[in-house]
Design a protein around this motif. Structure first.
Motif, PDB file in Angstrom:
ATOM      1  N   THR A   1       0.844  -1.143  -0.156  1.00 36.61           N
ATOM      2  CA  THR A   1       0.063   0.073  -0.062  1.00 36.61           C
ATOM      3  C   THR A   1       0.994   1.234   0.058  1.00 36.61           C
ATOM      4  OG1 THR A   1      -0.163  -0.019   2.435  1.00 36.61           O
ATOM      5  CG2 THR A   1      -1.880  -1.143   1.254  1.00 36.61           C
ATOM      6  N   THR A   2       2.252   1.216   0.039  1.00 32.64           N
ATOM      7  CA  THR A   2       2.780   2.286   0.079  1.00 32.64           C
ATOM      8  C   THR A   2       2.828   3.030  -1.167  1.00 32.64           C
ATOM      9  OG1 THR A   2       4.729   1.385   1.309  1.00 32.64           O
ATOM     10  CG2 THR A   2       5.404   3.284  -0.051  1.00 32.64           C
ATOM     11  N   ARG A   3       2.372   4.364  -1.028  1.00 34.95           N
ATOM     12  CA  ARG A   3       2.175   5.397  -2.020  1.00 34.95           C
ATOM     13  C   ARG A   3       3.094   6.064  -2.701  1.00 34.95           C
ATOM     14  NH1 ARG A   3      -1.604   5.509  -6.127  1.00 34.95           N
ATOM     15  NH2 ARG A   3      -1.520   7.340  -7.074  1.00 34.95           N
ATOM     16  N   ALA A   4       3.363   6.123  -3.982  1.00 39.41           N
ATOM     17  CA  ALA A   4       4.094   7.081  -4.781  1.00 39.41           C
ATOM     18  C   ALA A   4       3.652   8.211  -5.441  1.00 39.41           C
ATOM     19  CB  ALA A   4       4.933   6.132  -5.813  1.00 39.41           C
ATOM     20  N   ASP A   5       4.010   9.344  -5.184  1.00 38.80           N
ATOM     21  CA  ASP A   5       3.387  10.359  -6.041  1.00 38.80           C
ATOM     22  C   ASP A   5       4.291  11.277  -6.643  1.00 38.80           C
ATOM     23  OD1 ASP A   5       0.624  10.427  -4.851  1.00 38.80           O
ATOM     24  OD2 ASP A   5       1.346  10.720  -3.116  1.00 38.80           O
ATOM     25  N   PRO A   6       4.198  11.771  -7.826  1.00 43.46           N
ATOM     26  CA  PRO A   6       5.075  12.443  -8.901  1.00 43.46           C
ATOM     27  C   PRO A   6       5.760  13.731  -8.201  1.00 43.46           C
ATOM     28  CG  PRO A   6       2.835  12.380  -9.847  1.00 43.46           C
ATOM     29  CD  PRO A   6       2.888  11.672  -8.665  1.00 43.46           C
ATOM     30  N   ASP A   7       6.755  13.905  -8.271  1.00 40.44           N
ATOM     31  CA  ASP A   7       7.384  15.405  -8.013  1.00 40.44           C
ATOM     32  C   ASP A   7       8.498  15.652  -8.974  1.00 40.44           C
ATOM     33  OD1 ASP A   7       8.511  17.470  -6.721  1.00 40.44           O
ATOM     34  OD2 ASP A   7       9.313  16.400  -5.045  1.00 40.44           O
ATOM     35  N   GLY A   8       8.345  16.170 -10.128  1.00 43.11           N
ATOM     36  CA  GLY A   8       8.928  16.650 -11.134  1.00 43.11           C
ATOM     37  C   GLY A   8       9.543  15.394 -11.798  1.00 43.11           C
ATOM     38  N   ASP A   9      10.846  15.094 -11.819  1.00 38.54           N
ATOM     39  CA  ASP A   9      11.315  13.974 -12.439  1.00 38.54           C
ATOM     40  C   ASP A   9      11.478  12.801 -11.534  1.00 38.54           C
ATOM     41  OD1 ASP A   9      11.661  15.469 -14.871  1.00 38.54           O
ATOM     42  OD2 ASP A   9      13.750  16.235 -14.487  1.00 38.54           O
ATOM     43  N   ALA A  10      11.224  13.207 -10.279  1.00 40.00           N
ATOM     44  CA  ALA A  10      11.193  12.208  -9.126  1.00 40.00           C
ATOM     45  C   ALA A  10       9.866  11.927  -8.451  1.00 40.00           C
ATOM     46  CB  ALA A  10      12.052  12.774  -8.054  1.00 40.00           C
ATOM     47  N   TRP A  11       9.822  10.993  -7.397  1.00 38.59           N
ATOM     48  CA  TRP A  11       8.624  10.731  -6.747  1.00 38.59           C
ATOM     49  C   TRP A  11       8.854  10.910  -5.331  1.00 38.59           C
ATOM     50  CZ3 TRP A  11       4.397   8.444  -9.575  1.00 38.59           C
ATOM     51  CH2 TRP A  11       4.704   8.094 -10.960  1.00 38.59           C
ATOM     52  N   ARG A  12       7.620  11.061  -4.582  1.00 36.65           N
ATOM     53  CA  ARG A  12       7.508  11.061  -3.287  1.00 36.65           C
ATOM     54  C   ARG A  12       6.913   9.717  -2.589  1.00 36.65           C
ATOM     55  NH1 ARG A  12      11.062  14.674  -0.715  1.00 36.65           N
ATOM     56  NH2 ARG A  12      11.416  16.511  -2.384  1.00 36.65           N
ATOM     57  N   LEU A  13       7.536   9.080  -1.694  1.00 31.49           N
ATOM     58  CA  LEU A  13       6.958   7.994  -1.231  1.00 31.49           C
ATOM     59  C   LEU A  13       6.414   8.176   0.048  1.00 31.49           C
ATOM     60  CD1 LEU A  13       8.299   6.852  -3.732  1.00 31.49           C
ATOM     61  CD2 LEU A  13       9.255   4.928  -2.415  1.00 31.49           C
ATOM     62  N   THR A  14       5.366   7.464   0.515  1.00 33.57           N
ATOM     63  CA  THR A  14       4.651   7.562   1.924  1.00 33.57           C
ATOM     64  C   THR A  14       4.364   6.195   2.116  1.00 33.57           C
ATOM     65  OG1 THR A  14       4.091   9.756   1.485  1.00 33.57           O
ATOM     66  CG2 THR A  14       2.938   8.701   3.251  1.00 33.57           C
ATOM     67  N   GLY A  15       4.643   5.558   3.211  1.00 32.96           N
ATOM     68  CA  GLY A  15       3.960   4.404   3.671  1.00 32.96           C
ATOM     69  C   GLY A  15       5.061   3.571   4.611  1.00 32.96           C
TER      70      GLY A  15
END
Length: 524
Positions: free
Chosen positions: A184-198
């Motif tokens: 269920t860890t979530r990845a959200d786009p951040d420009g050319d990278a991503w941000r992970l929460t979980g």
């Protein structure tokens, strides 16, 4: 002592030489055209790596989640012995060797040798080794040169400022375990990278410089590389606690949380499992080879004890029943070693990739199922002394189940074997050819192989997957031994593993050439 003399208690004067005293490793490494590991074995002795391993276990890693002011630290501290062993392995090319002109066969021998000294160190070394082929594109350009440097740099810096680096893994979550698609860890786009929460339930080697991990995007489960340090400071990777494990005490395994942590996509979005499978493929080689090393360490202790301990007016090693037990255990160990090195040789040859894919799973399954049984029987040879922490036996006993759990427990491996044979005809053909390569040398083997092929010609039911995997792996081991081992070993393995005339316990056998088999244990 004033009260009594200490008699009949064998005492080792010097550490054993894990290379020079091991004819099985030498013979099978040569047979698979691996590079001899005499220098690595000598370095283990000269460094007194056994004492370092003992110190690293007795002073296990500690989590420093906060500092005295209440600010987050999210770091793990280790005893100096841990760092010295990490240096030994990395400088010897344990992780980098196969990717810098060396061979996977040599790497497999190093796994085997290091597992006898301090198995916990193998985790971060193996993760680094296995992650390298999973990298590609800009991430490979940035990380691979540091991961393939023969050196150890434990400093806390961004990857671009490191002299060398290690890579860990954080895959499983509470609700899924091996079923990583339930993550269920979530990845959200951040420009050319991503941000992970979980949250990640198991993070191997949390002080690594980065982690391969899985998270969900809008397109499904995706693989990411998460650096531990960024140019402006630590990434948002929160250390929750270290696992209180049965064994593997020198290695820090942790629960972590990503709190909007910066990450970089690796592979195609929504294809996370397909991306990470290359790393899993290589970690399986190590989890197939490590149990052979653990069995070797346990048998070396049992053999030495039996050769120097007297009971009922005879050396233990001279007593027929003890010889049967030790010889039977020796067959398990040599079989695991021979098969592991044969599989490693397939990793070295791109044309044998299909065989490596199926054979590594078979080797991992059988060797890990035999390892706990061999270890506990070897412990029993020492009697009560084997149950004492001052001997290596309790450590080896606690380590024995680990590799069977890591990178897919028994059922996962067996189901993967069935899927591979069903979906990859070239793997099935390669396995058939390898089994056929030993025919004509021993009629008992030929009969067993014919019966096996007839038994499963109509297909394999899922509920029978363990039976199929065990019997196939046993035949594969016999095939390798028939072609590479001395007659006493090959004959003994075929007679006791492919025929029904044996009991359920080690040593419940008949007709072994115990002298010829026990010679494989080397000098005492």
């Amino acid at each position: 002592m004033d009260t009594h003399d200490v008699l009949n208690q064998p005492e080792r004067a010097d550490p054993r030489d894990p290379w020079a005293d091991d004819p099985v490793l030498q013979d099978h490494l040569t047979a698979q055209k691996g590079i001899p590991q005499e220098a690595f074995g000598r370095a283990i002795v000269e460094l007194d790596a056994w004492a370092l391993g003992d110190a690293a276990r007795r002073h296990p890693p500690e989590a420093q989640i906060f500092d005295r002011t209440g600010r987050r630290r999210d770091r793990v501290t280790f005893h100096p012995a841990y760092h010295r062993l990490m240096t030994l392995g990395l400088e010897a090319g344990y992780a980098a060797g196969p990717w810098t002109g060396g061979r996977h066969t040599t790497h497999a021998a190093q796994v085997y040798l290091m597992s006898q000294v301090e198995p916990g160190i193998c985790c971060p070394l193996t993760m680094t080794y296995a992650a390298i082929p999973a990298l590609h594109g800009p991430l490979a350009e940035a990380w691979a040169p540091k991961l393939t440097t023969r050196g150890y740099d434990p400093s806390e810096k961004p990857i671009e400022d490191k002299a060398a680096a290690t890579l860990g893994m954080a895959m499983t979550e509470k609700q899924g375990g091996s079923d990583v698609r339930a993550n269920t860890t979530r990845a959200d786009p951040d420009g050319d990278a991503w941000r992970l929460t979980g949250h990640k339930w198991f993070c191997s080697a949390p002080m690594s410089d980065g982690f391969l991990t899985l998270a969900q995007t809008d397109h499904g489960l995706t693989c990411f590389l998460v650096p531990r340090w960024l140019p402006d400071g630590p990434n948002a990777i929160r250390l929750m606690r270290l696992k209180d494990k049965l064994g593997n005490k020198a290695n820090a395994s942790a629960e972590i949380e990503y709190d909007d942590a910066l990450a970089y996509q690796l592979g195609e979005e929504g294809r996370g499992v397909a991306t990470i499978i290359e790393m899993v493929h290589h970690t399986r080689l190590d989890t197939a080879m490590a149990p052979a090393g653990l069995m070797r360490a346990a048998l070396a202790e049992a053999h030495w004890w039996a050769a120097h301990r007297t009971a009922f007016q005879r050396k233990l090693i001279d007593q027929p029943l003890m010889r049967s037990v030790l010889a039977d255990l020796t067959l398990d160990w040599e079989g695991a070693t021979a098969l592991g090195l044969r599989v490693a040789a397939a990793f070295d040859d791109p044309d044998q990739r299909p065989f490596a894919r199926i054979a590594v799973a078979l080797a991992k399954y059988l060797s890990n199922k035999r390892c706990p049984a061999v270890t506990v029987e070897a412990m029993e040879v020492l009697g009560g002394m084997g149950y004492i922490e001052e001997t290596p036996m309790p450590m080896l006993y606690r380590e024995a189940p680990l590799n069977g759990i890591w990178e897919g427990s028994g059922n996962i491996i067996c189901l993967d074997i069935l899927r591979t044979l069903h979906r990859e005809p070239d793997a099935a053909e390669a396995l058939t050819a390898e089994l056929a390569a030993a025919t004509g040398a021993d009629r008992r083997y030929d009969i067993a192989l014919e019966a096996h092929e007839a038994r499963w010609s109509g297909g394999i039911e899922e509920a029978e997957a363990r039976l199929f995997a065990e019997r196939t792996a046993t035949l594969l081991t016999a095939s390798v031994l028939i072609r590479t081992a001395p007659p006493a070993t090959a004959d003994g393995y075929v007679a006791t593993r492919l025929n029904a005339d044996r009991g359920l316990t080690s040593g419940a056998v008949t007709g072994l050439d115990t002298g010829g088999v026990l010679d494989r244990l080397g000098p005492v």
